[in-house]
Design a protein around this motif. Structure first.
Motif, PDB file in Angstrom:
ATOM      1  N   ARG A 194       0.836  -1.197   0.000  1.00  0.00           N
ATOM      2  CA  ARG A 194       0.000   0.000   0.000  1.00  0.00           C
ATOM      3  C   ARG A 194       0.874   1.253   0.000  1.00  0.00           C
ATOM      4  NH1 ARG A 194      -5.382  -0.869   1.435  1.00  0.00           N
ATOM      5  NH2 ARG A 194      -5.503   1.288   0.750  1.00  0.00           N
ATOM      6  N   ASN A 195       0.315   2.354  -0.454  1.00  0.00           N
ATOM      7  CA  ASN A 195       1.010   3.642  -0.484  1.00  0.00           C
ATOM      8  C   ASN A 195       0.923   4.271   0.909  1.00  0.00           C
ATOM      9  OD1 ASN A 195       1.352   6.554  -0.714  1.00  0.00           O
ATOM     10  ND2 ASN A 195       1.419   6.195  -2.916  1.00  0.00           N
ATOM     11  N   VAL A 196       2.008   4.210   1.648  1.00  0.00           N
ATOM     12  CA  VAL A 196       2.014   4.671   3.041  1.00  0.00           C
ATOM     13  C   VAL A 196       1.767   6.173   3.168  1.00  0.00           C
ATOM     14  CG1 VAL A 196       3.336   4.767   5.192  1.00  0.00           C
ATOM     15  CG2 VAL A 196       3.394   2.700   3.781  1.00  0.00           C
ATOM     16  N   PRO A 197       2.349   7.030   2.325  1.00  0.00           N
ATOM     17  CA  PRO A 197       2.017   8.455   2.444  1.00  0.00           C
ATOM     18  C   PRO A 197       0.517   8.740   2.272  1.00  0.00           C
ATOM     19  CG  PRO A 197       4.037   8.214   1.205  1.00  0.00           C
ATOM     20  CD  PRO A 197       3.468   6.825   1.379  1.00  0.00           C
ATOM     21  N   GLU A 198      -0.157   8.005   1.383  1.00  0.00           N
ATOM     22  CA  GLU A 198      -1.608   8.178   1.229  1.00  0.00           C
ATOM     23  C   GLU A 198      -2.357   7.716   2.472  1.00  0.00           C
ATOM     24  OE1 GLU A 198      -2.962   6.293  -2.369  1.00  0.00           O
ATOM     25  OE2 GLU A 198      -1.846   7.687  -3.646  1.00  0.00           O
TER      26      GLU A 198
END
Length: 132
Positions: free
Chosen positions: A76-80
């Motif tokens: 998953r995109n951690v910043p998002e």
């Protein structure tokens, strides 16, 4: 505008704020669990009795800062995920208490899969990555 937290002596315990933040963070898709940290040496999936696990708050008169230790879903995109966590935590605390959230820090302490009971950590790397 008068501060509603001062009227009538309304105050919130840090445990209440930790619970609110824990629930708000757990609602974000991609957060698998809250982490107890390296000291405890393990993580647990979110459950009703563990809603404050991995959550620390600093409480002022009208402001609050939140630190979260989390396990995220692999791939998953951690910043998002972080952006959504900030929005959820700020909205929940402000709506329920009227306090201003001045800071939300998220420490990624593990990565896992939705069907696993324990996260996978990179061997030899015990430092959590801090996303800000």
């Amino acid at each position: 505008m008068a501060d509603k937290n001062q009227k009538g002596g309304l105050r919130f315990s840090t445990e209440v704020l930790e619970t609110i933040a824990g629930i708000a963070a757990s609602e974000v898709d991609g957060i698998l669990a809250m982490s107890g940290g390296i000291v405890e040496g393990f993580t647990e999936r979110l459950g009703r009795k563990n809603l404050t696990k991995g959550v620390t708050v600093e409480l002022g008169e009208t402001e609050v800062a939140v630190d979260l230790k989390v396990v995220v879903e692999y791939g998953r995109n951690v910043p998002e995920i972080y952006e959504q966590v900030v929005k959820n935590v700020e909205r929940a605390i402000t709506n329920m208490t009227g306090l201003k959230v001045v800071e939300v820090n998220m420490y990624v302490e593990g990565v896992g899969f939705p069907d696993e009971s324990a996260p996978r950590e990179k061997e030899g790397d015990k430092d959590a990555a801090r996303v800000r």
